[in-house]
Design a protein around this motif. Structure first.
Motif, mmCIF file in Angstrom:
data_model
loop_
_atom_site.group_PDB
_atom_site.id
_atom_site.type_symbol
_atom_site.label_atom_id
_atom_site.label_comp_id
_atom_site.label_asym_id
_atom_site.label_seq_id
_atom_site.Cartn_x
_atom_site.Cartn_y
_atom_site.Cartn_z
ATOM 1 N N VAL A 35 0.842 -1.200 0.000
ATOM 2 C CA VAL A 35 0.000 0.000 0.000
ATOM 3 C C VAL A 35 0.873 1.245 0.000
ATOM 4 O O VAL A 35 0.603 2.212 -0.712
ATOM 5 C CB VAL A 35 -0.959 -0.011 1.206
ATOM 6 N N GLY A 36 1.959 1.221 0.762
ATOM 7 C CA GLY A 36 2.868 2.369 0.798
ATOM 8 C C GLY A 36 3.474 2.664 -0.553
ATOM 9 O O GLY A 36 3.510 3.814 -0.998
ATOM 10 N N TRP A 37 3.961 1.644 -1.234
ATOM 11 C CA TRP A 37 4.566 1.862 -2.553
ATOM 12 C C TRP A 37 3.527 2.287 -3.571
ATOM 13 O O TRP A 37 3.800 3.084 -4.472
ATOM 14 C CB TRP A 37 5.313 0.622 -3.026
ATOM 15 N N THR A 38 2.303 1.779 -3.446
ATOM 16 C CA THR A 38 1.237 2.215 -4.344
ATOM 17 C C THR A 38 0.954 3.690 -4.141
ATOM 18 O O THR A 38 0.773 4.438 -5.102
ATOM 19 C CB THR A 38 -0.040 1.393 -4.102
ATOM 20 N N GLU A 41 3.685 5.706 -5.787
ATOM 21 C CA GLU A 41 3.510 5.752 -7.233
ATOM 22 C C GLU A 41 2.409 6.725 -7.628
ATOM 23 O O GLU A 41 2.514 7.407 -8.637
ATOM 24 C CB GLU A 41 3.186 4.361 -7.764
ATOM 25 N N VAL A 42 1.357 6.803 -6.822
ATOM 26 C CA VAL A 42 0.255 7.712 -7.115
ATOM 27 C C VAL A 42 0.649 9.151 -6.804
ATOM 28 O O VAL A 42 0.137 10.085 -7.397
ATOM 29 C CB VAL A 42 -1.000 7.288 -6.320
ATOM 30 N N GLY A 43 1.580 9.341 -5.896
ATOM 31 C CA GLY A 43 2.030 10.683 -5.549
ATOM 32 C C GLY A 43 1.602 11.143 -4.180
ATOM 33 O O GLY A 43 1.683 12.312 -3.846
ATOM 34 N N LEU A 44 1.126 10.226 -3.350
ATOM 35 C CA LEU A 44 0.718 10.559 -1.993
ATOM 36 C C LEU A 44 1.821 10.186 -1.019
ATOM 37 O O LEU A 44 2.667 9.359 -1.303
ATOM 38 C CB LEU A 44 -0.563 9.801 -1.625
#
Length: 62
Positions: A35-38, A41-44
């Motif tokens: 979830v952290g890497w996602t 990648e999204v920019g959050l």
């Protein structure tokens, strides 16, 4: 293009994509890491554990 030719090409491509998808496997990692890497990648920014500082505490202009 005849419908039967189009259907045959589509079926061949679909089979190729299914085979490629079957070969691709993500490594098993913990949910929090994924979830952290996602989010990265999204920019959050992932939420941090522990004390955080606010802008008022960090930057003093006066």
């Amino acid at each position: 293009m005849h419908a039967d030719i189009h259907l045959a090409l589509h079926a061949g491509r679909a089979a190729e994509l299914r085979r490629e998808a079957g070969e691709f496997r993500l490594p098993r990692t913990r949910l929090r890491t994924r979830v952290g890497w996602t989010m990265v990648e999204v920019g959050l920014r992932p939420a941090r554990s522990g004390p955080t500082t606010t802008c008022a505490q960090t930057f003093r202009t006066a």
